[in-house]
Design a protein around this motif. Structure first.
Motif, short mmCIF file in Angstrom:
data_model
loop_
_atom_site.label_atom_id
_atom_site.label_comp_id
_atom_site.label_asym_id
_atom_site.label_seq_id
_atom_site.Cartn_x
_atom_site.Cartn_y
_atom_site.Cartn_z
N ASP A 106 -15.33 21.69 7.90
CA ASP A 106 -16.22 21.65 9.05
C ASP A 106 -16.18 23.01 9.73
O ASP A 106 -15.10 23.56 9.97
N PHE A 107 -17.36 23.55 10.00
CA PHE A 107 -17.44 24.89 10.60
C PHE A 107 -16.59 24.99 11.85
O PHE A 107 -15.96 26.02 12.11
N LYS A 108 -16.52 23.92 12.64
CA LYS A 108 -15.80 23.96 13.91
C LYS A 108 -14.28 23.98 13.74
O LYS A 108 -13.56 24.30 14.68
N ASP A 109 -13.82 23.66 12.54
CA ASP A 109 -12.37 23.65 12.31
C ASP A 109 -11.82 25.01 11.90
O ASP A 109 -10.60 25.17 11.76
N ILE A 110 -12.70 25.98 11.68
CA ILE A 110 -12.27 27.31 11.21
C ILE A 110 -12.21 28.27 12.39
O ILE A 110 -13.13 28.35 13.20
N THR A 111 -11.11 29.02 12.47
CA THR A 111 -10.98 30.04 13.51
C THR A 111 -11.00 31.46 12.95
O THR A 111 -11.38 32.40 13.65
N ARG A 112 -10.61 31.62 11.68
CA ARG A 112 -10.57 32.97 11.10
C ARG A 112 -10.47 32.87 9.59
O ARG A 112 -9.87 31.93 9.06
N ILE A 113 -11.07 33.87 8.91
CA ILE A 113 -10.93 33.97 7.45
C ILE A 113 -10.61 35.42 7.11
O ILE A 113 -11.32 36.34 7.54
N ASP A 114 -9.55 35.61 6.36
CA ASP A 114 -9.15 36.94 5.91
C ASP A 114 -9.38 37.07 4.40
O ASP A 114 -9.35 36.07 3.67
N ILE A 115 -9.59 38.30 3.96
CA ILE A 115 -9.72 38.57 2.52
C ILE A 115 -8.76 39.68 2.13
O ILE A 115 -8.60 40.67 2.85
N ASP A 116 -8.10 39.50 1.01
CA ASP A 116 -7.21 40.51 0.43
C ASP A 116 -7.68 40.81 -0.99
O ASP A 116 -7.89 39.88 -1.78
N LEU A 117 -7.82 42.09 -1.28
CA LEU A 117 -8.26 42.51 -2.62
C LEU A 117 -7.05 42.92 -3.44
O LEU A 117 -6.15 43.61 -2.95
N GLY A 118 -7.05 42.51 -4.71
CA GLY A 118 -5.99 42.94 -5.63
C GLY A 118 -6.32 44.31 -6.21
O GLY A 118 -7.29 44.97 -5.82
N ALA A 119 -5.51 44.73 -7.16
CA ALA A 119 -5.70 46.04 -7.80
C ALA A 119 -6.87 45.98 -8.78
O ALA A 119 -6.87 45.14 -9.69
N PRO A 120 -7.86 46.85 -8.61
CA PRO A 120 -9.00 46.85 -9.55
C PRO A 120 -8.59 47.39 -10.92
O PRO A 120 -7.67 48.20 -11.04
N HIS A 121 -9.29 46.95 -11.93
CA HIS A 121 -9.17 47.55 -13.26
C HIS A 121 -10.34 48.54 -13.39
O HIS A 121 -11.49 48.13 -13.54
N TRP A 122 -10.04 49.84 -13.33
CA TRP A 122 -11.10 50.84 -13.25
C TRP A 122 -11.59 51.26 -14.62
O TRP A 122 -10.82 51.41 -15.57
N LEU A 123 -12.91 51.47 -14.70
CA LEU A 123 -13.56 52.05 -15.87
C LEU A 123 -14.53 53.13 -15.39
O LEU A 123 -15.05 53.06 -14.28
N GLU A 124 -14.78 54.11 -16.25
CA GLU A 124 -15.81 55.09 -15.93
C GLU A 124 -17.17 54.39 -15.88
O GLU A 124 -17.40 53.42 -16.59
N LYS A 125 -18.05 54.90 -15.03
CA LYS A 125 -19.29 54.19 -14.75
C LYS A 125 -20.16 53.98 -15.98
O LYS A 125 -20.92 53.02 -16.06
N ASN A 126 -20.04 54.87 -16.96
CA ASN A 126 -20.84 54.69 -18.18
C ASN A 126 -20.31 53.56 -19.07
O ASN A 126 -20.94 53.16 -20.04
N GLN A 127 -19.13 53.04 -18.72
CA GLN A 127 -18.58 51.89 -19.44
C GLN A 127 -18.94 50.57 -18.78
O GLN A 127 -18.71 49.51 -19.35
N LEU A 128 -19.47 50.64 -17.57
CA LEU A 128 -19.89 49.44 -16.85
C LEU A 128 -21.15 49.80 -16.05
O LEU A 128 -21.08 50.07 -14.85
#
Length: 283
Positions: free
Chosen positions: A166-188
């Motif tokens: 229920d929207f009224k039951d939420i007071t806050r939402i946090d997001i945490d990002l993990g470590a990306p797996h990087w590629l050169e842009k021409n690979q993705l």
């Protein structure tokens, strides 16, 4: 005096000379033998050392690598560039989270949205883990959602999740990002598509957003997530929702349509402010 000794003259000196001469000769012979032994020893030592050096350089000595803390091979930096990983990898900036918002979606459901920005214009990530933590009253953690997404080089993208709250039951939402797996842009490479013919229509009970996904490349798009932002006339976000369009042929268009309950939003929505974003999977 030596002649006297030869002639048989007995004296202490003659006796000492008679004794010391063999010793001298013995020492001389032994000295020559020692020199020969040293020469042979040095030869054998050099021979064995040469074999060891050949074996070491052929089998034991570490060759050029990307992990030896040396500037070798065709590297452009120490252990980077050339045949090694690009030097830019060490200078990559993290993916930024600009904001996290949540909206009522339907009865007892919410939509969670986050804006992510990849500041690296030459690197993309096909695998970016994230964790959403939902808090209720008094800061009590009530749920955690974990999943993976992707982000293209230099992209600003929107992450959407749905949760049974229920929207009224939420007071806050946090997001945490993990470590990306990087590629050169021409690979993705980011697929090319754009929204066309978008219109937002409002009646008494429904807000309907429709349009077309135009595939601008020759290869087909397997799935396109259409993310729809509705704003008020002050350009404040009222709601974010999404729909999915599948199997769009190369250089073709395919329609999309999304109906939302008007409710209290109907009078606030500014149709001309509607914005459309795509999330197109690279695989």
């Amino acid at each position: 005096m030596i002649l006297s000794c030869i002639a048989g003259w007995e004296s202490r000196f003659c006796r000492e000379l008679a004794v010391s001469k063999p010793v001298f000769l013995y020492n001389l012979v032994m000295s020559r033998r020692l020199v020969k032994q040293l020469i042979y020893g040095l030869f054998y030592f050099s021979f064995i050392a040469g074999i060891f050096l050949v074996f070491y350089f052929a089998f034991l000595k570490p060759g050029p690598s990307c992990f030896n803390n040396k500037f070798d091979q065709n590297e452009t930096g120490v252990d980077c560039g050339g045949v090694c990983a690009p030097c830019e990898l060490a200078k990559l900036q993290p993916v930024n989270v600009n904001w996290v918002k949540y909206f009522p979606a339907s009865q007892n459901r919410i939509t969670i949205a986050a804006e992510l920005v990849n500041p690296n214009i030459n690197f993309a990530s096909p695998l970016l883990p994230y964790k959403l933590t939902i808090y209720g009253p008094f800061g009590v953690k009530i749920k955690t959602l974990e999943d993976n997404t992707f982000i293209y080089a230099g992209e600003r993208k929107y992450l959407l999740e749905s949760a049974a709250f229920d929207f009224k039951d939420i007071t806050r939402i946090d997001i945490d990002l993990g470590a990306p797996h990087w590629l050169e842009k021409n690979q993705l490479v980011k697929p090319s598509a754009e929204p066309v013919g978008v219109k937002t229509e409002i009646n008494d009970s429904v807000i309907e957003v429709s349009g077309f996904v135009a595939n601008k490349q020759a290869t087909a798009l397997r799935q396109v997530k259409v993310i729809i932002f509705l704003y008020d006339r002050f350009k404040q976000i009222l709601v974010i929702s999404q729909t999915v369009v599948s199997d769009i042929g190369g250089l073709k268009e395919k329609s999309f349509s999304l109906a939302l309950p008007a409710g209290v939003l109907g009078d606030k929505v500014a149709p001309e402010q509607t914005r459309i974003f795509f999330e197109i999977k690279p695989f």
